[in-house]
Design a protein around this motif. Structure first.
Motif, mmCIF file in Angstrom:
data_model
loop_
_atom_site.group_PDB
_atom_site.id
_atom_site.type_symbol
_atom_site.label_atom_id
_atom_site.label_comp_id
_atom_site.label_asym_id
_atom_site.label_seq_id
_atom_site.Cartn_x
_atom_site.Cartn_y
_atom_site.Cartn_z
ATOM 1 N N TYR A 96 46.071 43.619 -41.254
ATOM 2 C CA TYR A 96 45.562 42.850 -41.138
ATOM 3 C C TYR A 96 47.308 41.804 -41.167
ATOM 4 N N GLY B 41 43.932 39.723 -35.687
ATOM 5 C CA GLY B 41 42.383 39.797 -36.050
ATOM 6 C C GLY B 41 42.918 41.246 -36.666
ATOM 7 N N GLY B 42 44.008 41.478 -36.699
ATOM 8 C CA GLY B 42 44.223 43.369 -36.886
ATOM 9 C C GLY B 42 45.351 43.803 -37.344
ATOM 10 N N SER C 60 42.036 46.405 -34.184
ATOM 11 C CA SER C 60 41.329 45.526 -34.413
ATOM 12 C C SER C 60 41.321 45.721 -35.825
ATOM 13 N N GLU D 103 38.289 45.632 -37.557
ATOM 14 C CA GLU D 103 36.909 45.965 -37.326
ATOM 15 C C GLU D 103 37.201 47.291 -36.893
ATOM 16 N N SER D 104 37.462 47.344 -35.644
ATOM 17 C CA SER D 104 37.673 49.250 -35.295
ATOM 18 C C SER D 104 38.175 49.913 -36.615
#
Length: 275
Positions: free
Chosen positions: A208, A214-215, A220, A222-223
């Motif tokens: 991050y 965002g990654g 990302s 989230e992924s």
């Protein structure tokens, strides 16, 4: 007199060299010891990766930290044939095996087939019963597909511990049959719950770099952290690497990651490392 003088000079030089060696030895950092498990660890690079992807990490584990032994490289040709460089030594300290794909831009299903060939080779040629994996990027995605497709094959080595570094696990990486992201994630979670042995533990490392990114710049957050849902019935640990060190291509060149992997795979006591 000259003879005695020459002998004195030689002895003084020897003492000086010995002193320097001793001082250098004392200056070398001392790393905590790893437990010897004799369970081999296989490294799988990602899309467009090669032998160098994990070359640095493998070298650190062997030569710098003395936690493991680099025993073999397995190269998978475009037709799926597996060729070995080096001889696997089951009695070495935590043996390491580096895998490379000649065709390193294939789709996930094809790469999953390559991993099956690797696992078959490990079972038939190296007589391995249990194995760890350390994967980066799409290498981990391909391993996840392999697990889903080969859960009934008892002839392959048992999965012991899995390490995912910056692995994209968004559902559309696996199937285009389910249009809903939520439903596709649920389907993959069901497959993993049914197929992955409950004793298989996972370490998920995500990058991050900033809120704006965002990654890790490629995957990302989230992924990467979807692993917590997909593997929710397995023992799982998560590490988020923040800042520049969290860049996708640097996740396998990171002292914090080295430390976490050492702890996770070989019970190395917690410490701060310097690469």
């Amino acid at each position: 007199m000259k003879k005695h003088t020459g002998l004195f000079v030689i002895l003084s030089a020897c003492l000086a060299v010995g002193l320097v060696i001793t001082l250098l030895s004392l200056m070398q950092p001392k790393y905590p010891k790893a437990q010897s498990t004799h369970i081999p660890t296989v490294f799988i690079h990602g899309y467009n990766g090669n032998e160098r992807t994990f070359g640095g990490m493998i070298n650190r584990f062997q030569s710098q930290f003395d936690w493991a032994s680099n025993t073999q490289t397995l190269r998978v040709d475009t037709d799926g044939t597996v060729n070995a460089v080096g001889t696997f030594d089951k009695d070495s300290l935590n043996p390491l095996i580096n895998v490379t794909f000649a065709s390193n831009k294939e789709n996930l299903k094809t790469q999953a087939g390559y991993i099956k060939n690797i696992m078959t080779y490990l079972a038939e040629e190296n007589h391995i019963k249990k194995v760890n994996f350390v994967t980066h990027s799409m290498g981990g995605s391909a391993l996840t597909v392999f697990i889903a497709l080969n859960h009934q094959n008892a002839e392959l080595p048992q999965l012991n511990k899995l390490v995912y570094l910056g692995v994209p696990l968004a559902a559309n990486d696996y199937t285009n049959k389910v249009k809903s992201q939520e439903k596709a994630t649920a389907k993959m979670s069901q497959l993993m719950a049914e197929n992955l042995p409950k004793s298989t533990a996972l370490l998920i490392v995500a990058g991050y770099t900033s809120q704006a990114v965002g990654g890790d710049g490629s995957v990302s957050l989230e992924s990467a952290l979807l692993a917590e849902e997909i593997f929710k019935k397995s023992p799982i640990q998560t590490q988020i690497i923040k800042g520049e060190a969290g860049l996708h291509s640097l996740l396998h060149e990171n002292s914090t990651v080295d430390c976490r992997i050492g702890q996770f795979l070989w019970s190395v006591p917690q410490t701060k490392l310097k690469n």
